[in-house]
Design a protein around this motif. Structure first.
Motif, PDB file in Angstrom:
ATOM      1  N   VAL A  52     -22.741  13.745 -14.689  1.00 55.40           N
ATOM      2  CA  VAL A  52     -23.058  12.326 -14.848  1.00 55.40           C
ATOM      3  C   VAL A  52     -23.509  12.053 -16.280  1.00 55.40           C
ATOM      4  N   ARG A  53     -24.267  12.984 -16.863  1.00 59.01           N
ATOM      5  CA  ARG A  53     -24.719  12.806 -18.243  1.00 59.01           C
ATOM      6  C   ARG A  53     -23.524  12.681 -19.191  1.00 59.01           C
ATOM      7  N   HIS A  54     -22.510  13.522 -18.995  1.00 59.99           N
ATOM      8  CA  HIS A  54     -21.313  13.446 -19.839  1.00 59.99           C
ATOM      9  C   HIS A  54     -20.623  12.098 -19.653  1.00 59.99           C
ATOM     10  N   LEU A  55     -20.507  11.673 -18.405  1.00 57.38           N
ATOM     11  CA  LEU A  55     -19.850  10.397 -18.125  1.00 57.38           C
ATOM     12  C   LEU A  55     -20.599   9.253 -18.793  1.00 57.38           C
ATOM     13  N   ARG A  56     -21.919   9.261 -18.692  1.00 57.69           N
ATOM     14  CA  ARG A  56     -22.717   8.195 -19.258  1.00 57.69           C
ATOM     15  C   ARG A  56     -22.621   8.145 -20.789  1.00 57.69           C
ATOM     16  N   SER A  57     -22.311   9.309 -21.405  1.00 61.34           N
ATOM     17  CA  SER A  57     -22.253   9.355 -22.868  1.00 61.34           C
ATOM     18  C   SER A  57     -20.958   8.769 -23.435  1.00 61.34           C
ATOM     19  N   LEU A  58     -19.966   8.509 -22.584  1.00 58.69           N
ATOM     20  CA  LEU A  58     -18.694   7.982 -23.064  1.00 58.69           C
ATOM     21  C   LEU A  58     -18.876   6.555 -23.583  1.00 58.69           C
ATOM     22  N   PRO A  59     -18.183   6.202 -24.653  1.00 61.12           N
ATOM     23  CA  PRO A  59     -18.305   4.839 -25.208  1.00 61.12           C
ATOM     24  C   PRO A  59     -17.994   3.749 -24.193  1.00 61.12           C
ATOM     25  N   CYS A  60     -17.040   4.030 -23.300  1.00 61.66           N
ATOM     26  CA  CYS A  60     -16.652   2.998 -22.326  1.00 61.66           C
ATOM     27  C   CYS A  60     -17.751   2.705 -21.311  1.00 61.66           C
ATOM     28  N   MET A  61     -18.768   3.575 -21.222  1.00 59.19           N
ATOM     29  CA  MET A  61     -19.828   3.385 -20.236  1.00 59.19           C
ATOM     30  C   MET A  61     -20.991   2.553 -20.775  1.00 59.19           C
ATOM     31  N   HIS A  62     -20.845   2.005 -21.981  1.00 58.52           N
ATOM     32  CA  HIS A  62     -21.910   1.177 -22.551  1.00 58.52           C
ATOM     33  C   HIS A  62     -22.194  -0.009 -21.631  1.00 58.52           C
ATOM     34  N   GLY A  63     -23.433  -0.138 -21.215  1.00 58.41           N
ATOM     35  CA  GLY A  63     -23.828  -1.257 -20.361  1.00 58.41           C
ATOM     36  C   GLY A  63     -23.511  -1.065 -18.894  1.00 58.41           C
ATOM     37  N   ILE A  64     -22.896   0.070 -18.528  1.00 58.89           N
ATOM     38  CA  ILE A  64     -22.498   0.313 -17.146  1.00 58.89           C
ATOM     39  C   ILE A  64     -23.563   1.156 -16.446  1.00 58.89           C
ATOM     40  N   ILE A  65     -23.938   0.758 -15.262  1.00 57.86           N
ATOM     41  CA  ILE A  65     -24.944   1.474 -14.486  1.00 57.86           C
ATOM     42  C   ILE A  65     -24.269   2.153 -13.309  1.00 57.86           C
ATOM     43  N   ILE A  66     -24.535   3.442 -13.132  1.00 56.92           N
ATOM     44  CA  ILE A  66     -24.036   4.173 -11.962  1.00 56.92           C
ATOM     45  C   ILE A  66     -25.049   3.977 -10.849  1.00 56.92           C
ATOM     46  N   LYS A  67     -24.667   3.218  -9.873  1.00 54.27           N
ATOM     47  CA  LYS A  67     -25.603   2.851  -8.816  1.00 54.27           C
ATOM     48  C   LYS A  67     -25.582   3.845  -7.661  1.00 54.27           C
ATOM     49  N   GLN A  68     -24.407   4.424  -7.392  1.00 58.67           N
ATOM     50  CA  GLN A  68     -24.290   5.289  -6.225  1.00 58.67           C
ATOM     51  C   GLN A  68     -23.082   6.202  -6.386  1.00 58.67           C
ATOM     52  N   ILE A  69     -23.177   7.413  -5.818  1.00 60.03           N
ATOM     53  CA  ILE A  69     -22.030   8.319  -5.750  1.00 60.03           C
ATOM     54  C   ILE A  69     -21.870   8.756  -4.306  1.00 60.03           C
TER      55      ILE A  69
END
Length: 566
Positions: free
Chosen positions: A325-342
């Motif tokens: 999840v940390r890697h995913l969150r670091s992607l530029p496209c994830m700016h402003g995106i919140i992971i609410k649930q998996i």
């Protein structure tokens, strides 16, 4: 009474709906933490209704049972195949060993007690709480070529043995794994402390201050402010502002601005100065922690009037497979995106920085509409809410599985096949996995999967109960009290051995070990008891892989037990 009996004999489908309605109602009742559960309630109500000697057409129960098995396979298929070639291979091997222990211990107990194939299947289905084994066992008995009288005798005793052993199978599993298990693994407090330590390792750092990693009970808010702080005497870009916030130990996003009276969307290079207005997003407690660095909050309906989306995305991007999840969150496209649930195999797993993602996972993400539209295609396929099921996919899937399952080979004069039900399960596994490769077709919405699962299985169980009703009481007398003892042993022995194997052989951490045992035994009630006992959702990370393997192995175990017992 004669009129009522005549009505239900003339319209047997009404008897089934009567059984379902009352059975689901009784199954929903609870006393403290005890509940009969829907399946057992439907079976017992069916037995009661069956005292009216109602004849149910043969194909009806098979149709619904095939829908149930296909839906089970479809749900766990992505995780089943991914787990075979992932870092979770240790959990896969554990689930296989655990399944063999469940099948083997049941067979040995049945052999010692002198049970026939029908009693063995009923014991297995109840003690291991794998209701679907009744169906595959019933189908396999039908392929043995034995006399019609003996076949009917075996079929009639299955629901009796199931009903006697299922209650302890459910309650006993929850008690052993939720209460006794932590004590056997070193004591409840020690296991709780280890669970908290593992959570800390998975969270690593900054998780508590990162709105991109949020729990569903911590809402994201959008607030508007007027910039008055002296820090803005020198105009700052959006990129510089977000960097400054991060250096303050928080993570907040700039979403929208009003510059010189004009409302604008922003870019990283957008420049803000004193007098401008800005919308910030983040967890509520993060934003309001200290507002002095920017200025007073304002109420501005126009500035705050913009679309925010909350959507589900099926993870299909192979570049993100086995990434954290940390890697995913670091992607530029994830700016402003919140992971609410998996969700994995329909089970919610914790959203920690070190949580590993797999293709086939479903992510619930929140963000501005323009941000979501840019991010979602990078992750995979947007699973937008729909009420449309691809019945071409379902119908042909069950047909292909049924054809494969009907193929029979003879070993030593004994006919061996998966049966149409076993074939439907394997077909569901394959087609569920196939959709992660080609998500544009084969959509079965979650409510439809629920209907196939619950209505499919319980319709089958209702028919079983009604059909067995006239001989149920004589079956109880035939089985005797020792059947209950046999069920206790068949439930307890595999769970205790599983905990021992998980701790000593696989070296699983206690919370993961408990989750693995619950998953390999496909007992969701036990998972709930474990999480309540430990005060953590972490055991779910051991549940999903083993559930996918265990569900498949235990259902097919019904075929194996019939062949061994016969």
């Amino acid at each position: 009474m004669d009129i009522i009996i005549h009505f239900f004999r003339s319209y047997p489908e009404m008897a089934i709906f009567l059984t379902l309605g009352i059975g689901f109602w009784i199954g929903s009742l609870k006393y403290k933490n005890f509940s009969l559960g829907t399946v057992t309630s439907v079976l017992l109500v069916g037995v009661l209704v069956g005292q009216m000697n109602i004849d149910i057409p043969g194909p009806l129960k098979s149709v619904f049972f095939l829908l149930f098995l296909f839906a089970i396979g479809y749900s766990v298929g992505p995780q089943f195949f991914q787990s075979l070639r992932s870092d979770g291979i240790h959990q896969v091997i554990f689930a296989c060993i655990f399944g063999i222990v469940c099948i083997g211990s049941t067979y040995l107990i049945a052999k010692i007690m002198g049970y026939n194939a029908g009693m063995t299947i009923g014991l297995f289905a109840g003690a291991q709480t794998i209701s679907a084994a009744i169906g595959v066992g019933t189908d396999t008995i039908g392929t043995l070529g034995i006399s019609a009288e003996k076949q009917q005798e075996w079929l009639n005793i299955i629901p009796v043995c199931y009903a006697v052993t299922y209650i302890f199978g459910t309650i006993g599993s929850a008690y052993i794994l939720g209460t006794l298990g932590p004590r056997l693994l070193g004591g409840l407090e020690k296991v709780k402390n280890d669970t908290r330590a593992l959570e800390k390792e998975l969270k690593q750092d900054n998780e508590e201050n990162d709105p991109a990693l949020m729990n569903a009970n911590r809402p994201v808010v959008f607030r508007a402010y007027k910039i008055e702080s002296d820090w803005f005497k020198t105009p700052q870009t959006v990129k510089e502002i977000e960097k400054h916030i991060k250096e303050m130990g928080r993570r907040v996003f700039v979403e929208r601005v009003r510059i010189d009276g004009e409302v604008l969307d922003i870019t990283p290079k957008t420049v803000l100065k004193q007098g401008d207005e800005v919308v910030l997003s983040g967890r509520r407690e993060t934003i309001i922690e200290d507002e002095s660095w920017i200025g007073p909050e304002i109420f501005d309906p126009e500035l705050l009037d913009f679309p925010v989306e909350d959507i589900f995305v099926l993870l299909t991007n192979k570049e993100l497979h086995k990434k954290t999840v940390r890697h995913l969150r670091s992607l530029p496209c994830m700016h402003g995106i919140i992971i609410k649930q998996i969700k994995r195999s329909g089970v919610e797993i914790p959203v920690y920085p070190k949580t590993v993602l797999y293709k086939g996972d479903t992510l619930e993400i929140v963000g501005l509409k323009r941000e979501i539209s840019e991010t979602a295609p990078t992750l995979g396929y947007v699973d937008r809410p729909t009420n449309k099921t691809d019945m071409i996919f379902v119908g042909l899937g069950i047909l292909i599985g049924g054809i494969i399952g009907a193929l029979t080979i003879h070993l030593g004069g004994v006919p061996i096949s998966l049966s149409t039900s076993g074939g439907a399960l394997l077909s569901g596994l394959f087609f569920g996995w196939l959709r992660t490769k080609h998500p544009t077709f084969g959509r079965v919405p979650e409510p439809a999967v629920w209907i196939f699962n619950n209505l499919g299985l319980n319709m089958f169980i209702a028919v079983i109960g009604i059909t067995a009703g006239p001989t149920f009481l004589s079956g109880i007398r035939e089985a005797g009290f020792m059947l209950f003892i046999a069920g206790v042993l068949a439930t307890t022995i595999p769970l205790l051995l599983g905990l021992l194997i998980g701790a000593k052989v696989f070296k699983f951490r206690p919370a993961i070990n408990l989750g693995c045992c619950a998953g390999a035994r496909t007992t969701t009630a036990a998972l709930g008891a474990i999480q309540e006992s430990l005060g953590s959702t972490l055991p779910a990370m051991g549940y999903t892989v083993t559930y996918a393997i265990g569900n498949t192995l235990l259902i097919l175990g019904g075929v194996v037990l019939v062949l061994l017992s016969a």
